[in-house]
Design a protein around this motif. Structure first.
Motif, short mmCIF file in Angstrom:
data_model
loop_
_atom_site.label_atom_id
_atom_site.label_comp_id
_atom_site.label_asym_id
_atom_site.label_seq_id
_atom_site.Cartn_x
_atom_site.Cartn_y
_atom_site.Cartn_z
N GLN A 12 0.56 -1.26 0.01
CA GLN A 12 0.20 -0.27 0.28
C GLN A 12 1.00 1.30 -0.40
O GLN A 12 0.86 2.03 -0.53
N MET A 13 2.02 1.41 1.11
CA MET A 13 3.06 2.44 0.63
C MET A 13 3.77 2.46 -0.47
O MET A 13 3.67 3.66 -1.22
N ALA A 14 4.10 1.48 -1.21
CA ALA A 14 4.81 1.57 -2.72
C ALA A 14 3.51 2.33 -3.92
O ALA A 14 3.63 3.03 -4.23
N ILE A 15 2.21 1.63 -3.40
CA ILE A 15 1.28 2.65 -4.26
C ILE A 15 0.97 4.01 -4.39
O ILE A 15 0.81 4.28 -5.13
N PHE A 16 0.90 3.96 -3.06
CA PHE A 16 0.78 5.90 -2.87
C PHE A 16 1.80 6.18 -3.13
O PHE A 16 1.86 7.63 -3.25
N ALA A 17 2.90 6.28 -3.07
CA ALA A 17 4.26 6.70 -3.55
C ALA A 17 4.75 6.36 -4.85
O ALA A 17 4.50 7.73 -5.36
N TYR A 18 4.29 6.23 -5.27
CA TYR A 18 4.27 5.78 -6.65
C TYR A 18 2.66 6.78 -7.67
O TYR A 18 2.73 7.66 -7.73
N LYS A 19 1.43 6.83 -6.70
CA LYS A 19 0.68 7.99 -6.72
C LYS A 19 1.28 9.35 -6.96
O LYS A 19 0.57 10.16 -7.56
N LEU A 20 1.87 9.03 -5.63
CA LEU A 20 2.26 10.72 -5.48
C LEU A 20 3.30 10.97 -6.24
O LEU A 20 2.66 12.60 -7.13
N TRP A 21 3.89 10.52 -7.05
CA TRP A 21 5.54 11.13 -7.95
C TRP A 21 4.37 11.27 -9.42
O TRP A 21 5.20 11.98 -9.58
N VAL A 22 3.81 10.32 -9.70
CA VAL A 22 2.76 11.00 -10.70
C VAL A 22 1.75 11.83 -10.43
O VAL A 22 2.37 12.29 -11.75
N THR A 23 1.24 12.37 -9.80
CA THR A 23 0.52 13.16 -9.42
C THR A 23 1.45 14.56 -9.08
O THR A 23 1.26 15.48 -10.14
N LYS A 24 2.33 14.45 -8.73
CA LYS A 24 3.69 15.45 -8.55
C LYS A 24 4.16 15.68 -10.60
O LYS A 24 4.43 17.46 -10.54
N ASN A 25 4.41 14.90 -10.43
CA ASN A 25 5.13 15.68 -11.96
C ASN A 25 3.65 15.50 -12.54
O ASN A 25 4.55 16.34 -13.83
N ALA A 26 2.72 15.28 -13.00
CA ALA A 26 1.78 15.16 -14.13
C ALA A 26 1.27 17.45 -14.17
O ALA A 26 0.74 17.53 -14.45
N LEU A 27 1.49 17.88 -12.48
CA LEU A 27 1.17 18.87 -12.20
C LEU A 27 2.42 19.98 -12.63
O LEU A 27 2.24 21.04 -12.37
N ASP A 28 3.61 19.59 -12.60
CA ASP A 28 5.22 20.39 -12.61
C ASP A 28 4.59 20.58 -14.17
O ASP A 28 3.89 21.02 -15.71
#
Length: 50
Positions: free
Chosen positions: A34-50
Motif C-alpha cells: 500500500q505504501m509503494a502504491i501510494f508513493a507511486y501515485k504521489l510521484w505521478v501526481t507531482k510530475n503531472a502538476l509540474d
C-alpha cells in the motif's frame, strides 16, 4: 510531451489503482504494498502538476 504522459498516467491510475484515502487507510498502519502504491501515485501526481 512529458506532462501529457503523466496526466494520462494519472487518469489511468485513478481508474485502476485503489484510493486509500476513500478507504480510510492510515499511513502508519499501511502495508508495504500500500505504501509503494501510494508513493507511486504521489510521484505521478507531482510530475503531472509540474
Amino acid at each position: 510531451m512529458k506532462k501529457k504522459f503523466f496526466k494520462f498516467l494519472s487518469k489511468v491510475n485513478s481508474k485502476l489503482l485503489p484510493s486509500f484515502t476513500k478507504k480510510g487507510v492510515e499511513l502508519e498502519k499501511a502495508s508495504k504494498l500500500q505504501m509503494a502504491i501510494f508513493a507511486y501515485k504521489l510521484w505521478v501526481t507531482k510530475n503531472a502538476l509540474d
